[in-house]
Design a protein around this motif. Structure first.
Motif, PDB file in Angstrom:
ATOM      1  N   TRP A 106      49.288  77.982 -68.171  1.00  0.00           N
ATOM      2  CA  TRP A 106      47.997  77.489 -67.705  1.00  0.00           C
ATOM      3  C   TRP A 106      46.842  78.014 -68.546  1.00  0.00           C
ATOM      4  O   TRP A 106      45.813  77.333 -68.680  1.00  0.00           O
ATOM      5  CB  TRP A 106      47.804  77.837 -66.228  1.00  0.00           C
ATOM      6  CG  TRP A 106      48.600  76.923 -65.356  1.00  0.00           C
ATOM      7  CD1 TRP A 106      49.813  77.158 -64.790  1.00  0.00           C
ATOM      8  CD2 TRP A 106      48.247  75.593 -64.978  1.00  0.00           C
ATOM      9  NE1 TRP A 106      50.243  76.061 -64.083  1.00  0.00           N
ATOM     10  CE2 TRP A 106      49.286  75.089 -64.174  1.00  0.00           C
ATOM     11  CE3 TRP A 106      47.139  74.783 -65.231  1.00  0.00           C
ATOM     12  CZ2 TRP A 106      49.269  73.808 -63.632  1.00  0.00           C
ATOM     13  CZ3 TRP A 106      47.110  73.495 -64.688  1.00  0.00           C
ATOM     14  CH2 TRP A 106      48.166  73.033 -63.895  1.00  0.00           C
ATOM     15  N   LEU A 122      44.326  75.340 -69.797  1.00  0.00           N
ATOM     16  CA  LEU A 122      42.984  75.374 -69.227  1.00  0.00           C
ATOM     17  C   LEU A 122      41.912  75.839 -70.197  1.00  0.00           C
ATOM     18  O   LEU A 122      40.722  75.588 -69.966  1.00  0.00           O
ATOM     19  CB  LEU A 122      42.971  76.252 -67.975  1.00  0.00           C
ATOM     20  CG  LEU A 122      43.795  75.699 -66.814  1.00  0.00           C
ATOM     21  CD1 LEU A 122      43.767  76.666 -65.637  1.00  0.00           C
ATOM     22  CD2 LEU A 122      43.287  74.331 -66.378  1.00  0.00           C
ATOM     23  N   ALA A 149      39.882  73.091 -71.012  1.00  0.00           N
ATOM     24  CA  ALA A 149      38.814  72.709 -70.086  1.00  0.00           C
ATOM     25  C   ALA A 149      37.511  73.416 -70.433  1.00  0.00           C
ATOM     26  O   ALA A 149      36.435  72.803 -70.452  1.00  0.00           O
ATOM     27  CB  ALA A 149      39.220  73.032 -68.648  1.00  0.00           C
ATOM     28  N   ALA A 207      43.420  80.675 -65.915  1.00  0.00           N
ATOM     29  CA  ALA A 207      42.025  80.236 -66.009  1.00  0.00           C
ATOM     30  C   ALA A 207      41.097  81.415 -66.235  1.00  0.00           C
ATOM     31  O   ALA A 207      40.177  81.354 -67.063  1.00  0.00           O
ATOM     32  CB  ALA A 207      41.634  79.493 -64.723  1.00  0.00           C
ATOM     33  N   ASN A 231      43.376  70.068 -56.134  1.00  0.00           N
ATOM     34  CA  ASN A 231      43.308  69.928 -57.588  1.00  0.00           C
ATOM     35  C   ASN A 231      41.907  69.564 -58.060  1.00  0.00           C
ATOM     36  O   ASN A 231      41.417  70.103 -59.063  1.00  0.00           O
ATOM     37  CB  ASN A 231      44.318  68.862 -58.024  1.00  0.00           C
ATOM     38  CG  ASN A 231      44.825  69.048 -59.437  1.00  0.00           C
ATOM     39  OD1 ASN A 231      44.998  68.083 -60.168  1.00  0.00           O
ATOM     40  ND2 ASN A 231      45.088  70.283 -59.852  1.00  0.00           N
ATOM     41  N   TYR A 281      39.373  72.097 -60.585  1.00  0.00           N
ATOM     42  CA  TYR A 281      38.817  71.773 -61.904  1.00  0.00           C
ATOM     43  C   TYR A 281      37.308  71.633 -61.878  1.00  0.00           C
ATOM     44  O   TYR A 281      36.641  71.842 -62.899  1.00  0.00           O
ATOM     45  CB  TYR A 281      39.502  70.526 -62.457  1.00  0.00           C
ATOM     46  CG  TYR A 281      40.894  70.846 -62.923  1.00  0.00           C
ATOM     47  CD1 TYR A 281      41.110  71.546 -64.093  1.00  0.00           C
ATOM     48  CD2 TYR A 281      41.999  70.512 -62.145  1.00  0.00           C
ATOM     49  CE1 TYR A 281      42.383  71.901 -64.502  1.00  0.00           C
ATOM     50  CE2 TYR A 281      43.275  70.856 -62.541  1.00  0.00           C
ATOM     51  CZ  TYR A 281      43.463  71.539 -63.723  1.00  0.00           C
ATOM     52  OH  TYR A 281      44.726  71.898 -64.115  1.00  0.00           O
ATOM     53  N   SER A 337      35.782  74.180 -64.544  1.00  0.00           N
ATOM     54  CA  SER A 337      35.356  73.446 -65.741  1.00  0.00           C
ATOM     55  C   SER A 337      34.048  72.698 -65.513  1.00  0.00           C
ATOM     56  O   SER A 337      33.045  72.956 -66.155  1.00  0.00           O
ATOM     57  CB  SER A 337      36.453  72.473 -66.185  1.00  0.00           C
ATOM     58  OG  SER A 337      36.042  71.757 -67.329  1.00  0.00           O
ATOM     59  N   SER A 393      47.615  65.162 -59.976  1.00  0.00           N
ATOM     60  CA  SER A 393      46.854  65.800 -61.039  1.00  0.00           C
ATOM     61  C   SER A 393      46.131  64.774 -61.916  1.00  0.00           C
ATOM     62  O   SER A 393      45.093  65.090 -62.510  1.00  0.00           O
ATOM     63  CB  SER A 393      47.783  66.663 -61.901  1.00  0.00           C
ATOM     64  OG  SER A 393      48.636  65.865 -62.707  1.00  0.00           O
ATOM     65  N   GLY A 445      42.672  66.159 -60.316  1.00  0.00           N
ATOM     66  CA  GLY A 445      42.227  67.202 -61.238  1.00  0.00           C
ATOM     67  C   GLY A 445      41.773  66.686 -62.584  1.00  0.00           C
ATOM     68  O   GLY A 445      40.718  67.081 -63.097  1.00  0.00           O
TER      69      GLY A 445
END
Length: 450
Positions: free
Chosen positions: A25, A29, A32, A164, A258, A262, A266, A384, A388
């Motif tokens: 991840w 991520l 993002a 993240a 989800n 995000y 983000s 997702s 997301g």
């Protein structure tokens, strides 16, 4: 129903699963964060700042479009050949793709090929992360003692937030020690170059980690009788044919979880900098520290469901709370005050943990053993795409259209409604026998069915 896995072995499995998920991840991520901060300039320089951000978030969403395909492939392989092989392959694929982004020339160097190649590599990333979650989740839930299934399943979920947070921390450090010009020209590439570490972790898991006892039992049954056995020739088709309702329920259950995740990690970065006027480092620190609390809250809520006797009730509670908090979240962020912004993000991440923590155990208990990887992966990855992957893009587009946060809050409420309807229809299968196959489930009398 009891796996009798020694605590020391469960500890090693938990460390391997969490570490691999964190790196997976992290790789997925950091895209993002880079999309919010620098990709618009690097790969879409001819666009306006708002259009460049939208374009970079669109390429971010492309990775989510590929996730269901990764889930489909991994689900079929995982139900037929074992939970471990697709997990290892996913990590290697993700590591190579992430490293490739780190060395990809920008628009100024190779023109239109830069965004084209970025989209292609992002799709490969999507395949990797789409294949990974089901393997890591089942590696722990199918090994875990039945009375601690919620707790161990939640550890897989902490990998996403650790990834993240690690990604945000990396960018905070870079922003601190590099000038804006250095960060924009080459500094953003450094996190992506760490992708090769995933290849090494994949090799370790391949050599050191056993497949789950549930799958080994399926293999034994298959050797005795393939007609009655747990491993089918086409587990994906069986999952869709026999358990399409559960797949749709799993898809809907992940919507608000989800989308909000995000938005928080983000979309909120871009919003707080461009609309509220916060500094880039301030919002990064707020999101990072608030998100890091989930390392504690997700195992807490996952373990809480083991004691409550229900995953579903806590999940529904979190869904309602998230819908109610959508507007207050943006009221707090819109102040621009660091303490109030942090408070808003902290509450949102805590509510999010009430759902994301028990999710792995909830999904594992929704499907019988022979189609569990396929069913859980399909539900998770289809959500997702529509939740997301599109959330930062939708958030930016809504802001451009309305110039106000109320539209984004209303979007969160809409996803919460979808999740509530899905979860309220899920049958409670708390502490289900994870060895049970589709045939055994169908053979049970209606009086004793779930």
């Amino acid at each position: 129903m009891t796996q009798h896995v020694p605590p020391a072995k469960m500890g090693r499995l938990a460390v391997a699963a969490v570490f691999s998920t964190t790196l997976e991840w992290f790789d997925f991520l950091i895209y993002a964060t880079a999309a919010a901060l620098v990709f618009g300039h690097q790969f879409f320089p001819s666009a306006s700042p708002m259009a460049g951000t939208l374009a970079s978030f669109a390429t971010f969403a492309v990775g989510f479009v590929a996730r269901p395909l990764g889930g489909i492939i991994a689900g079929h392989v995982g139900d037929r050949l074992g939970r471990k092989p697709p997990l290892v392959a996913a990590m290697i694929l993700m590591g190579v793709a992430t490293f490739a982004i780190g060395i990809l020339p920008g628009y100024a160097t190779i023109g239109a090929w830069a965004p084209i190649l970025l989209v292609v590599i992002r799709m490969v990333q999507g395949l990797g992360v789409g294949a990974q979650w089901g393997g890591a989740a089942l590696l722990l839930t199918e090994h875990a003692p039945v009375e601690r299934r919620g707790f161990y399943g939640s550890l897989v979920q902490t990998g996403a937030i650790l990834g993240a947070v690690a990604g945000n921390l990396f960018f905070v450090v870079l922003n601190t020690f590099l000038s804006d010009a250095q960060f924009t020209s080459w500094g953003w590439r450094i996190p992506f170059l760490s992708g090769f570490i995933l290849v090494l972790i994949g090799g370790y898991i391949q050599l050191k980690v056993e497949d789950t006892p549930v799958f080994r039992e399926l293999q034994r049954k298959s050797a005795d009788s393939r007609r009655d056995a747990g491993v089918r020739k086409a587990p994906l088709l069986e999952a869709v044919r026999l358990h399409w309702r559960q797949i749709l329920q799993a898809t809907g259950a992940f919507f608000v979880v989800n989308a909000v995740f995000y938005i928080l990690i983000s979309g909120m970065l871009s919003y707080a900098v461009s609309h509220v006027g916060m500094s880039r480092n301030a919002i990064l620190w707020c999101a990072m520290i608030a998100g890091l609390t989930q390392v504690v809250t997700m195992p807490f809520f996952g373990g809480l469901t083991d004691r409550l006797g229900s995953r579903r009730k806590l999940y529904l509670t979190g869904t309602v709370l998230m819908g109610l908090f959508a507007f207050p979240l943006f009221w707090l962020v819109d102040t621009g005050s660091v303490p109030l912004v942090f408070l808003g993000l902290l509450i949102a991440f805590t509510i999010h943990a009430t759902m994301y923590g028990p999710q792995a155990a909830l999904y594992a208990e929704m499907f019988p053993a022979d189609v569990r990887y396929s069913g859980a992966s399909l539900g998770y990855q289809f959500a997702s795409v529509f939740a997301g992957g599109l959330a930062p893009f939708i958030m930016t587009a809504l802001l451009a259209a309305t110039h106000s946060s109320w539209s984004i809050a209303l979007y969160i409420v809409g996803t919460a409604v979808i999740t509530f309807v899905a979860v309220v229809t899920i049958k409670e299968r708390f502490r289900r026998n994870l060895y049970e196959t589709s045939e055994a489930e169908a053979a049970r009398p209606a009086a004793v069915s779930d």
